[in-house]
Every structure is written in C-alpha cells, then in structure tokens.
Design an enzyme around this catalytic site. Structure first.
Site, PDB file in Angstrom:
ATOM      1  N   CYS A 104      53.180 -65.076   9.641  1.00 54.24           N
ATOM      2  CA  CYS A 104      52.128 -65.351   8.639  1.00 54.24           C
ATOM      3  C   CYS A 104      52.265 -66.748   8.042  1.00 54.24           C
ATOM      4  O   CYS A 104      51.441 -67.172   7.240  1.00 54.24           O
ATOM      5  CB  CYS A 104      52.170 -64.296   7.528  1.00 54.24           C
ATOM      6  SG  CYS A 104      53.396 -64.632   6.220  1.00 54.24           S
ATOM      7  N   HIS A 134      70.491 -57.763  -7.430  1.00 57.63           N
ATOM      8  CA  HIS A 134      70.501 -59.083  -6.796  1.00 57.63           C
ATOM      9  C   HIS A 134      70.096 -59.023  -5.328  1.00 57.63           C
ATOM     10  O   HIS A 134      70.332 -59.960  -4.579  1.00 57.63           O
ATOM     11  CB  HIS A 134      71.882 -59.733  -6.943  1.00 57.63           C
ATOM     12  CG  HIS A 134      72.257 -60.007  -8.372  1.00 57.63           C
ATOM     13  ND1 HIS A 134      73.533 -60.305  -8.770  1.00 57.63           N
ATOM     14  CD2 HIS A 134      71.508 -60.035  -9.500  1.00 57.63           C
ATOM     15  CE1 HIS A 134      73.560 -60.492 -10.086  1.00 57.63           C
ATOM     16  NE2 HIS A 134      72.351 -60.325 -10.554  1.00 57.63           N
ATOM     17  N   ALA A 192      81.191 -57.488  -8.211  1.00 54.77           N
ATOM     18  CA  ALA A 192      81.970 -58.022  -7.089  1.00 54.77           C
ATOM     19  C   ALA A 192      83.365 -57.406  -6.950  1.00 54.77           C
ATOM     20  O   ALA A 192      83.870 -57.249  -5.838  1.00 54.77           O
ATOM     21  CB  ALA A 192      82.095 -59.534  -7.241  1.00 54.77           C
TER      22      ALA A 192
END
Ligand SMILES: [Zn+2]
Length: 253
Positions: free
Chosen positions: A162, A126, A29
């Site tokens: 779907c 991530h 980060a």
C-alpha cells in the site's frame, strides 16, 4: 515490608497470593533478563550505546528505517533463542489457576505468550518486536519476510504494497501509546485485589501510574525488583530477591 530472605519472601508471597481473588501482574525488563533479553535502558544496555531511533526520524528518512531494521536483525539471536524464565512460568501458572485474568507488560519479547498466556490476555504497552506491521494499513508481516526483502535489496527496509512503512510492532520513542491497550490496562488494574509489579523500575510513563491506581482502588501492592522504586513505601511487600528465585516456587508444572 522489604524482604531479601528467600524463605520469608516466598512465605509472604504465598500468603498474599492465597488471599487474593484477582491478581494483576505488571512486568518489565527484569523478568526477561534471565532469558537473555538485555534491559535496553540499563547502564551498558543497548540504548546507552545506540541512541534509539525516534518515531519521527523513522517516518522521515529511508536511512533511519534501514538502520532500525539493521539493529533489529542484529538482535534476532537474543529474541529468537529466548525461552520463558521462571518468572514467566510462575505467572503462567497463576493464569491457569484462574486468579490472573490477564497481565500487563512493558516487554516486547513475546515471552508471556510463549509461556502459555493467550495473546488476547497479554496487554502490551510497548508493543511486540517478534512481528511487524504496516504503519498505514496495519497489515501484519513476519520478520523472515522483511529480512528476505532487506537482504535482497542491499539492506533497505521494504515498504508495504500500500506504500506504507513497515515497522516492528513496537511503540517507538515519540510514537503514540496504544490507546486500547492503555484502556484495558487501566480497567484491569482497577479490578484486582493484588497488583504484582515484577521487574519494572516503574519510572517510565505510563508504568508509574499503575501501582498507584491499584493501591487507590484498595488492592495490595507487591513490588519485586532488584533496585528500589519510587513506590516501595506504598507497597505491602517489596521483594529484593532475584525474580526467578522468588517466583520459581509458584510454578505448578
Ligand atoms: Zn500497508
């Protein structure tokens, strides 16, 4: 060695980069804070105000899916307006120089790709929050499409044709780590002779494993982070300067 004097930092970094044949950056980060992307885990960060929605809750409840999307759209200004920072641009320069075959990131902001690193060479542990996928069939959805469905349905998360649930392409708490990305990250880490950990506290699993793995394979280890990390004693160089200041001199265009 721990440096916070910028001249020493840049000189030492330059030496290590010049000596290296294969450099593998690992980013967290801290590299994106100068780009307006908040560090979710930091004190005062989003996750201290809003508890993250665990994957199990997302799968179990429509209201949790609605809330997850509500939060994501609230963040859209940060993500949509963010431009690569000096750290991203410096790593993109090293990538273009041929010394960085690929990089590993904990970030979900897509800024390495925007800075010029090919998507296939950004290993995202991530995931990525700038698009969405169906959790069943993996169909890709753009956020603009999700937003339109969300708004026109009275703020409800839309489902895939779907029947599967649509979620940002991130890895949520409680969701399985992407196996392929993990394997590629491990293989890459073992090939480098310089491992550059940038802006990561190196606490969250699996981040914590990589510096050690690199070091065990004989690579030099550099940690650039504002706060101390558990691996500082192992590192060949620890940089406490601002990431943009430290890496800015390595931008080549
Ligand atoms: Zn689907």
């Amino acid at each position: 060695m721990i440096t916070s004097d910028l001249q020493t930092t840049v000189a030492r970094l330059r030496q290590l980069i010049d000596e290296a044949t294969v450099i593998v950056p690992f980013t967290g980060a801290g590299i994106s804070t100068e780009c307006g992307i908040p560090d979710f885990r930091s004190p005062g960060g989003l996750w201290t105000k809003n508890q993250p929605i665990p994957f199990e809750a997302f799968m179990a409840r429509q209201d949790m899916r609605d809330e997850a999307w509500q939060r994501r759209f609230a963040m859209e200004e940060n993500f949509a307006n963010a431009k690569p920072g000096r750290g991203h641009r410096a790593l993109a320069s090293l990538y273009r120089s041929g010394k960085v075959p690929a990089l590993i990131t904990q970030n979900i902001d897509n800024l390495h790709q925007v800075s010029g690193v090919a998507s296939r060479d950004v290993i995202e542990l991530h995931g990525n929050t700038t698009y969405a996928t169906c959790l069943d069939c993996a169909e890709r959805y753009e956020l603009s499409w999700v937003k339109e469905k969300f708004d026109s349905s009275g703020r409800h998360a839309p489902d895939c044709a779907c029947g599967g649930y649509i979620k940002t392409a991130t890895v949520s708490f409680g969701q399985a780590m992407p196996l392929e990305a993990m394997q590629r990250a491990e293989e890459l880490t073992k090939t480098c002779d310089l491992f550059l950990a940038v802006g990561s506290s190196l606490v969250v699993w699996p981040a914590a494993g990589f510096p050690l793995m690199a070091k065990r394979n004989g690579a030099a280890l550099v940690i650039i982070n504002r706060e101390p990390t558990e691996f500082d004693d192992l590192a060949d160089l620890v940089v406490r300067n601002d990431i943009g200041d430290a890496l800015g001199p390595f931008i080549t265009h």
